[in-house]
Scaffold this motif. Structure first.
Motif, PDB file in Angstrom:
ATOM      1  N   TYR A  43       0.832  -1.200   0.000  1.00 51.28           N
ATOM      2  CA  TYR A  43       0.000   0.000   0.000  1.00 51.28           C
ATOM      3  C   TYR A  43       0.873   1.259   0.000  1.00 51.28           C
ATOM      4  CZ  TYR A  43      -2.767   3.596   2.542  1.00 51.28           C
ATOM      5  OH  TYR A  43      -3.361   4.750   2.964  1.00 51.28           O
ATOM      6  N   LEU A  44       1.944   1.254   0.783  1.00 53.14           N
ATOM      7  CA  LEU A  44       2.831   2.415   0.825  1.00 53.14           C
ATOM      8  C   LEU A  44       3.505   2.648  -0.527  1.00 53.14           C
ATOM      9  CD1 LEU A  44       4.491   1.943   4.338  1.00 53.14           C
ATOM     10  CD2 LEU A  44       2.514   3.371   3.721  1.00 53.14           C
ATOM     11  N   VAL A  45       3.919   1.572  -1.199  1.00 55.46           N
ATOM     12  CA  VAL A  45       4.503   1.703  -2.544  1.00 55.46           C
ATOM     13  C   VAL A  45       3.474   2.305  -3.487  1.00 55.46           C
ATOM     14  CG1 VAL A  45       5.421   0.448  -4.541  1.00 55.46           C
ATOM     15  CG2 VAL A  45       6.161  -0.179  -2.233  1.00 55.46           C
ATOM     16  N   MET A  46       2.259   1.792  -3.432  1.00 56.56           N
ATOM     17  CA  MET A  46       1.205   2.307  -4.317  1.00 56.56           C
ATOM     18  C   MET A  46       0.915   3.780  -4.017  1.00 56.56           C
ATOM     19  SD  MET A  46       0.499  -0.151  -6.385  1.00 56.56           S
ATOM     20  CE  MET A  46      -1.046   0.358  -7.146  1.00 56.56           C
ATOM     21  N   LEU A  47       0.880   4.160  -2.748  1.00 54.44           N
ATOM     22  CA  LEU A  47       0.671   5.570  -2.398  1.00 54.44           C
ATOM     23  C   LEU A  47       1.725   6.458  -3.039  1.00 54.44           C
ATOM     24  CD1 LEU A  47      -0.244   5.471   1.404  1.00 54.44           C
ATOM     25  CD2 LEU A  47      -1.704   6.279  -0.453  1.00 54.44           C
ATOM     26  N   ALA A  48       2.981   6.034  -2.957  1.00 53.30           N
ATOM     27  CA  ALA A  48       4.066   6.826  -3.550  1.00 53.30           C
ATOM     28  C   ALA A  48       3.876   6.947  -5.059  1.00 53.30           C
ATOM     29  CB  ALA A  48       5.424   6.197  -3.224  1.00 53.30           C
ATOM     30  N   LEU A  49       3.489   5.861  -5.709  1.00 50.08           N
ATOM     31  CA  LEU A  49       3.288   5.902  -7.161  1.00 50.08           C
ATOM     32  C   LEU A  49       2.065   6.744  -7.530  1.00 50.08           C
ATOM     33  CD1 LEU A  49       4.122   2.190  -8.000  1.00 50.08           C
ATOM     34  CD2 LEU A  49       5.483   4.211  -8.611  1.00 50.08           C
ATOM     35  N   GLN A  51       0.927   9.275  -5.871  1.00 54.95           N
ATOM     36  CA  GLN A  51       1.262  10.675  -5.608  1.00 54.95           C
ATOM     37  C   GLN A  51       2.317  11.209  -6.561  1.00 54.95           C
ATOM     38  OE1 GLN A  51       2.087  11.737  -1.518  1.00 54.95           O
ATOM     39  NE2 GLN A  51       3.372  13.437  -2.163  1.00 54.95           N
ATOM     40  N   ASP A  52       3.401  10.443  -6.747  1.00 52.37           N
ATOM     41  CA  ASP A  52       4.565  10.961  -7.462  1.00 52.37           C
ATOM     42  C   ASP A  52       4.668  10.496  -8.908  1.00 52.37           C
ATOM     43  OD1 ASP A  52       5.176  12.020  -4.963  1.00 52.37           O
ATOM     44  OD2 ASP A  52       6.601  10.427  -4.478  1.00 52.37           O
ATOM     45  N   ALA A  61      12.420   3.381  -3.020  1.00 55.55           N
ATOM     46  CA  ALA A  61      12.983   2.900  -1.756  1.00 55.55           C
ATOM     47  C   ALA A  61      13.337   4.078  -0.846  1.00 55.55           C
ATOM     48  CB  ALA A  61      14.209   2.024  -2.028  1.00 55.55           C
ATOM     49  N   ALA A  62      13.993   5.083  -1.402  1.00 55.31           N
ATOM     50  CA  ALA A  62      14.368   6.259  -0.612  1.00 55.31           C
ATOM     51  C   ALA A  62      13.130   6.998  -0.112  1.00 55.31           C
ATOM     52  CB  ALA A  62      15.251   7.193  -1.440  1.00 55.31           C
ATOM     53  N   ARG A  63      12.135   7.134  -0.969  1.00 55.31           N
ATOM     54  CA  ARG A  63      10.898   7.836  -0.604  1.00 55.31           C
ATOM     55  C   ARG A  63      10.211   7.165   0.577  1.00 55.31           C
ATOM     56  NH1 ARG A  63       7.112  11.173   0.190  1.00 55.31           N
ATOM     57  NH2 ARG A  63       5.490  11.614  -1.328  1.00 55.31           N
ATOM     58  N   LEU A  64      10.266   5.818   0.605  1.00 53.12           N
ATOM     59  CA  LEU A  64       9.617   5.053   1.663  1.00 53.12           C
ATOM     60  C   LEU A  64      10.556   4.743   2.820  1.00 53.12           C
ATOM     61  CD1 LEU A  64       7.587   2.634  -0.610  1.00 53.12           C
ATOM     62  CD2 LEU A  64       6.750   4.653   0.611  1.00 53.12           C
ATOM     63  N   GLN A  65      11.775   5.285   2.749  1.00 55.26           N
ATOM     64  CA  GLN A  65      12.789   5.074   3.777  1.00 55.26           C
ATOM     65  C   GLN A  65      13.063   3.589   3.986  1.00 55.26           C
ATOM     66  OE1 GLN A  65      11.953   7.509   7.245  1.00 55.26           O
ATOM     67  NE2 GLN A  65      11.297   9.201   5.962  1.00 55.26           N
ATOM     68  N   ALA A  98       6.172   1.723 -12.754  1.00 56.20           N
ATOM     69  CA  ALA A  98       5.028   2.550 -13.157  1.00 56.20           C
ATOM     70  C   ALA A  98       3.726   1.797 -12.884  1.00 56.20           C
ATOM     71  CB  ALA A  98       5.132   2.888 -14.645  1.00 56.20           C
ATOM     72  N   LEU A  99       2.678   2.552 -12.681  1.00 55.91           N
ATOM     73  CA  LEU A  99       1.349   1.967 -12.478  1.00 55.91           C
ATOM     74  C   LEU A  99       0.793   1.438 -13.790  1.00 55.91           C
ATOM     75  CD1 LEU A  99      -0.146   4.795 -10.260  1.00 55.91           C
ATOM     76  CD2 LEU A  99       0.304   2.450  -9.499  1.00 55.91           C
TER      77      LEU A  99
END
Length: 154
Positions: A43-49, A51-52, A61-65, A98-99
């Motif tokens: 879910y966190l990976v999908m949120l980043a995609l 949004q960004d 990986a960096a975005r999600l620490q 990419a989504l």
């Protein structure tokens, strides 16, 4: 008379309060995300995609620490589920994530689950925003300091 030794108490620890709150939030998400075929880290990976937009795996990986090796199995499972694609760019070392159309469509369903968890917090929007900001600032302060002073309870 010497200084009295301070006893450590679980209930006084900031780290435990954060740990317990995090576990409660993740437990609230788990069944809702499970119905959609996602784990909380996915879910966190999908949120980043969402949004960004598309991003190199190392940037995600960096975005999600997360460590670079931690992102690979998450993306593997999301790709197997048809939610993301991976492609190598002109630099063969860089993998762009990419989504897919299915991944983009999932955002609406996940938004319903996210709202359900927000409702369970019992916090108004302004209180929730203030709490998020304070937690981000705390994380930044701790990451920026490099160490915690010995006399503080964390």
């Amino acid at each position: 008379m010497g200084a009295r030794k301070r006893r450590l108490r679980l209930d006084d620890q900031l780290c435990f309060a954060l740990y317990a709150a995090t576990n409660a939030v993740v437990r609230a998400y788990r069944p809702l995300l499970g119905e959609l075929g996602l784990t909380y880290p996915q879910y966190l990976v999908m949120l980043a995609l969402w949004q960004d937009g598309a991003a190199p795996a190392h940037t995600l990986a960096a975005r999600l620490q997360l460590g670079a090796s931690a992102i690979t199995p998450l993306v593997d499972r999301l790709e197997a589920a048809g939610l993301v694609t991976r492609a190598r760019g002109t630099d063969r070392r860089v993998v762009l994530v990419a989504l897919t159309e299915a991944g983009r469509r999932l955002e609406e369903k996940v938004a319903v689950a996210q709202q359900a968890v927000v409702c369970r917090t019992g916090l108004e929007e302004d209180s929730l925003a203030a709490l998020r900001q304070e937690l981000k600032a705390l994380a930044d302060r701790i990451a920026g300091s490099g160490s915690v002073p010995q006399d503080e309870t964390v």
